[in-house]
Design a protein around this motif. Structure first.
Motif, PDB file in Angstrom:
ATOM      1  N   SER A   1       0.682  -1.025  -0.168  1.00 41.65           N
ATOM      2  CA  SER A   1      -0.164  -0.310   0.022  1.00 41.65           C
ATOM      3  C   SER A   1       0.991   1.172   0.018  1.00 41.65           C
ATOM      4  O   SER A   1       2.309   1.197   0.007  1.00 41.65           O
TER       5      SER A   1
ATOM      6  N   CYS B   1       1.258   5.117   2.053  1.00 41.32           N
ATOM      7  CA  CYS B   1       0.764   5.619   3.111  1.00 41.32           C
ATOM      8  C   CYS B   1       0.267   6.934   2.544  1.00 41.32           C
ATOM      9  O   CYS B   1       0.785   7.649   1.395  1.00 41.32           O
TER      10      CYS B   1
ATOM     11  N   CYS C   1      -1.655  -9.558   5.952  1.00 41.51           N
ATOM     12  CA  CYS C   1      -2.899  -9.498   6.508  1.00 41.51           C
ATOM     13  C   CYS C   1      -3.356 -10.948   6.841  1.00 41.51           C
ATOM     14  O   CYS C   1      -3.317 -12.028   5.921  1.00 41.51           O
TER      15      CYS C   1
ATOM     16  N   ALA D   1      -5.888  -1.950   0.092  1.00 38.97           N
ATOM     17  CA  ALA D   1      -4.390  -1.441   0.043  1.00 38.97           C
ATOM     18  C   ALA D   1      -4.053  -0.910  -1.161  1.00 38.97           C
ATOM     19  O   ALA D   1      -3.138   0.091  -0.939  1.00 38.97           O
TER      20      ALA D   1
ATOM     21  N   GLN E   1      -2.729   2.375   7.906  1.00 38.49           N
ATOM     22  CA  GLN E   1      -2.824   1.124   8.259  1.00 38.49           C
ATOM     23  C   GLN E   1      -4.157   0.923   9.088  1.00 38.49           C
ATOM     24  O   GLN E   1      -5.147  -0.225   9.071  1.00 38.49           O
TER      25      GLN E   1
ATOM     26  N   THR F   1      -7.309  -1.636   8.215  1.00 36.66           N
ATOM     27  CA  THR F   1      -7.613  -2.933   9.097  1.00 36.66           C
ATOM     28  C   THR F   1      -9.375  -2.851   9.166  1.00 36.66           C
ATOM     29  O   THR F   1      -9.868  -3.900   8.959  1.00 36.66           O
TER      30      THR F   1
ATOM     31  N   ILE G   1      -3.250  -6.918  10.813  1.00 35.79           N
ATOM     32  CA  ILE G   1      -2.434  -6.356   9.554  1.00 35.79           C
ATOM     33  C   ILE G   1      -0.783  -6.208  10.360  1.00 35.79           C
ATOM     34  O   ILE G   1      -0.845  -5.512  11.381  1.00 35.79           O
TER      35      ILE G   1
ATOM     36  N   ALA H   1       2.780  -4.568   9.225  1.00 38.21           N
ATOM     37  CA  ALA H   1       3.476  -4.028   8.235  1.00 38.21           C
ATOM     38  C   ALA H   1       4.680  -3.139   8.405  1.00 38.21           C
ATOM     39  O   ALA H   1       4.695  -2.686   9.561  1.00 38.21           O
TER      40      ALA H   1
ATOM     41  N   HIS I   1       6.543   0.458   7.325  1.00 41.32           N
ATOM     42  CA  HIS I   1       6.443   1.481   6.636  1.00 41.32           C
ATOM     43  C   HIS I   1       7.868   2.219   6.169  1.00 41.32           C
ATOM     44  O   HIS I   1       8.489   2.622   6.972  1.00 41.32           O
TER      45      HIS I   1
END
Length: 179
Positions: free
Chosen positions: A69, A71, A82, A106, A112, A116, A136, A138, A140
């Motif tokens: 994804s 941000c 996920c 995503a 995030q 979710t 999730i 992740a 970043h």
């Protein structure tokens, strides 16, 4: 979008006539359209009627669905996985549709925490499940490549709905299956 990328490239001091950059604005625009293709999708299109009658009332879990994804604050990638579980209540969802729902959210400018919740709410809406759990994990790039530049931080978010929120044993089963 092509012109916007050309402006950005020039703004950093590059020469758009340089051999390696001549087609970059067009390539970047195509890539960005691909990375944000979730805006062109709807939940109904993604699910595509792949709901099936079932008398199963035990947990269904799809684990380690990779996600990519961007941000919404810095438009830098975050990358992770996920885990989605639900307790059917008369209907089960086609397996690939769970991953497609994750991808749809995503592939938008995101944070995030919201993603979710969007995934959990959508699975609940589509299936009418007795409960849904989504976790999730992740990393970043906005935290890794800039700012605090921490390479090993992993953000974990969860959303528990229905039995996953209200029943401690359901929540515990989900968490033990995910770890």
């Amino acid at each position: 979008m092509k012109e916007a990328f050309a402006s950005i490239i020039e703004a950093v001091g590059e020469d758009l006539e340089r051999d390696g950059l001549q087609d970059t604005p067009e390539r970047a625009a195509k890539a960005f359209n691909y990375l944000t293709r979730g805006y062109q999708q709807t939940l109904d299109e993604v699910v595509n009627n792949a709901l099936f009658d079932s008398d199963n009332s035990e947990m269904v879990l799809v684990k380690d669905i990779e996600l990519y994804s961007l941000c919404e604050h810095h438009m830098l990638p975050f990358i992770g996985k996920c885990h989605v579980a639900y307790i059917p209540s008369g209907k089960v969802l086609g397996l690939s549709k769970i991953a497609r729902i994750v991808d749809m959210y995503a592939r938008r400018l995101q944070i995030q925490e919201n993603m979710t919740k969007q995934i959990a709410d959508s699975i609940m809406e589509v299936t009418g499940a007795a409960g849904v759990g989504v976790i999730i994990e992740a990393q970043h790039m906005c935290m890794m490549m800039r700012g605090v530049e921490k390479q090993n931080g992993v953000m974990k978010t969860s959303m528990m709905l229905g039995l996953f929120r209200n029943n401690p044993s359901t929540r515990a089963e989900f968490l033990s299956l995910v770890s």
